[in-house]
Design a protein around this motif. Structure first.
Motif, PDB file in Angstrom:
ATOM      1  N   ARG A   1      74.759  48.649  29.337  1.00 27.50           N
ATOM      2  CA  ARG A   1      74.157  48.326  28.034  1.00 27.50           C
ATOM      3  C   ARG A   1      75.064  48.783  26.889  1.00 27.50           C
ATOM      4  NH1 ARG A   1      69.277  50.267  30.794  1.00 27.50           N
ATOM      5  NH2 ARG A   1      67.995  48.471  31.339  1.00 27.50           N
TER       6      ARG A   1
ATOM      7  N   ARG B   1      76.751  46.368  24.037  1.00 25.85           N
ATOM      8  CA  ARG B   1      76.608  46.536  22.581  1.00 25.85           C
ATOM      9  C   ARG B   1      77.980  46.635  21.905  1.00 25.85           C
ATOM     10  NH1 ARG B   1      72.415  50.364  24.276  1.00 25.85           N
ATOM     11  NH2 ARG B   1      70.387  49.354  24.079  1.00 25.85           N
TER      12      ARG B   1
ATOM     13  N   GLN C   1      78.734  33.900  20.089  1.00 28.34           N
ATOM     14  CA  GLN C   1      78.738  33.981  21.550  1.00 28.34           C
ATOM     15  C   GLN C   1      79.312  32.711  22.191  1.00 28.34           C
ATOM     16  OE1 GLN C   1      74.723  34.983  22.697  1.00 28.34           O
ATOM     17  NE2 GLN C   1      75.048  37.185  22.441  1.00 28.34           N
TER      18      GLN C   1
ATOM     19  N   ALA D   1      76.084  36.302  26.602  1.00 32.25           N
ATOM     20  CA  ALA D   1      74.770  36.813  26.202  1.00 32.25           C
ATOM     21  C   ALA D   1      74.250  37.816  27.225  1.00 32.25           C
ATOM     22  CB  ALA D   1      73.781  35.665  26.026  1.00 32.25           C
ATOM     23  N   SER D   2      74.403  37.505  28.513  1.00 34.42           N
ATOM     24  CA  SER D   2      73.921  38.403  29.565  1.00 34.42           C
ATOM     25  C   SER D   2      74.681  39.727  29.563  1.00 34.42           C
ATOM     26  CB  SER D   2      74.052  37.734  30.936  1.00 34.42           C
ATOM     27  OG  SER D   2      73.225  36.600  31.028  1.00 34.42           O
TER      28      SER D   2
ATOM     29  N   GLU E   1      76.234  41.101  26.949  1.00 32.77           N
ATOM     30  CA  GLU E   1      75.896  41.849  25.736  1.00 32.77           C
ATOM     31  C   GLU E   1      74.513  42.497  25.839  1.00 32.77           C
ATOM     32  OE1 GLU E   1      76.463  39.460  22.252  1.00 32.77           O
ATOM     33  OE2 GLU E   1      78.650  39.422  22.465  1.00 32.77           O
ATOM     34  N   GLN E   2      73.624  41.900  26.619  1.00 29.93           N
ATOM     35  CA  GLN E   2      72.292  42.471  26.802  1.00 29.93           C
ATOM     36  C   GLN E   2      72.255  43.518  27.920  1.00 29.93           C
ATOM     37  OE1 GLN E   2      69.738  39.069  27.396  1.00 29.93           O
ATOM     38  NE2 GLN E   2      70.493  38.109  25.522  1.00 29.93           N
TER      39      GLN E   2
ATOM     40  N   ARG F   1      72.615  42.947  31.105  1.00 35.01           N
ATOM     41  CA  ARG F   1      72.027  42.413  32.338  1.00 35.01           C
ATOM     42  C   ARG F   1      73.077  42.016  33.357  1.00 35.01           C
ATOM     43  NH1 ARG F   1      69.890  37.844  31.976  1.00 35.01           N
ATOM     44  NH2 ARG F   1      70.385  37.195  29.860  1.00 35.01           N
TER      45      ARG F   1
ATOM     46  N   GLU G   1      63.751  41.043  34.919  1.00 35.90           N
ATOM     47  CA  GLU G   1      65.191  40.990  34.688  1.00 35.90           C
ATOM     48  C   GLU G   1      65.909  40.329  35.855  1.00 35.90           C
ATOM     49  OE1 GLU G   1      67.074  44.472  32.901  1.00 35.90           O
ATOM     50  OE2 GLU G   1      65.092  45.296  32.538  1.00 35.90           O
TER      51      GLU G   1
ATOM     52  N   ASP H   1      65.848  36.492  35.548  1.00 35.45           N
ATOM     53  CA  ASP H   1      66.853  35.893  34.652  1.00 35.45           C
ATOM     54  C   ASP H   1      68.105  35.517  35.446  1.00 35.45           C
ATOM     55  OD1 ASP H   1      65.228  36.161  32.461  1.00 35.45           O
ATOM     56  OD2 ASP H   1      66.113  38.046  31.789  1.00 35.45           O
TER      57      ASP H   1
END
Length: 261
Positions: free
Chosen positions: A2, A6, A19, A34-35, A37-38, A40, A80, A83
């Motif tokens: 994570r 960030r 993105q 996106a995944s 940056e989150q 995941r 999660e 996803d």
């Protein structure tokens, strides 16, 4: 993961890139950045090095990746995982106690979720059942992932929900066994060796060819991303496939189980 996500997002914004723009520069699937940056999805070293070049971060992201634990494990619940499941290009799934979630009928899923302790209230139960049924869209989409399932025979003999629910579930499994991108194998009770005796697990390949594993326990779940640990589970799954009946014999066993009902 994570924290690195960030940092990547902050560096991307500072460089004035969206993105999709960064994904295009890296030649990655549109959802991958996106995944990451989150938090995941793990940031791989080669991608981190390329991002350092594009975003002017002077090796910061690569250094972060190099200092991640060899096996990334953290508490994670099913939302999660789903996803990743929805994006995967390949899934290999071993289950011993219940029919895998992607192959459950609505009555079977409802009976299973109704047995939860502590119990769900009526609205929450309905939402969980509907979410599980939506996952089955993967089976029928235009370009489905390559799917492999190994199920231990006791999971198929347990009459969860009663006789009619059990029969419907077995019929649905038999129907799924005919799908072109799906392999369904049953590990019979009479095998003297069992490579999956430590419990169920799922192997997953992402669109950018990362290989991950996912496991669940009574009160938590985890991703496994370290190559050595994923390799162990991959070898376990390969052995399970050799110990299980082949696809045709598995279909015959399903037919016999249906006949016994």
């Amino acid at each position: 993961m994570r924290m690195l996500g960030r940092q990547l997002a902050a560096a991307r914004r500072a460089a004035g890139m969206s993105q999709p723009e960064l994904s295009a520069e890296l030649n990655l699937n549109g959802e991958t950045i996106a995944s990451i940056e989150q938090g995941r999805r793990p940031l791989k070293l080669d991608i981190a090095e390329r991002c350092d070049e594009l975003l002017g971060t002077k090796g910061m992201l690569a250094a972060g990746v190099s200092n991640l634990p060899e096996v990334d494990q953290f508490p994670l619940w099913a939302e999660e995982y789903m996803d990743q499941e929805g994006e995967a290009i390949a899934l290999s799934w071993y289950d011993a106690l219940v029919v895998p979630g992607l192959l459950q009928t609505e009555p079977y899923a409802r009976a299973l979720l109704s047995g939860r302790i502590p119990s769900y209230d009526a609205d929450e139960l309905q939402a969980k059942v509907e979410a599980r049924m939506r996952r089955r869209e993967i089976l029928r989409r235009k370009e489905p992932p390559t799917l492999s399932f190994v199920i231990w025979e006791p999971a198929l003999r347990w009459p969860n929900g009663g006789r009619e629910t059990h029969l419907e579930q077995l019929r649905f499994l038999r129907e799924c066994s005919e799908l072109p991108d799906l392999s369904l194998q049953i590990l019979p009770l009479d095998r003297p060796r069992h490579a999956g005796d430590a419990g169920p697990f799922i192997l997953l390949e992402t669109p950018d060819h990362q290989h991950l594993a996912y496991t669940e326990s009574q009160r938590g779940s985890q991703w496994v991303s370290g190559p050595d640990e994923v390799s162990i589970l991959t070898r376990k799954y390969a052995m399970l496939r050799t110990q299980a009946l082949n696809v045709e014999d598995s279909q015959c066993l399903l037919d016999r189980l249906l006949g016994e009902q």
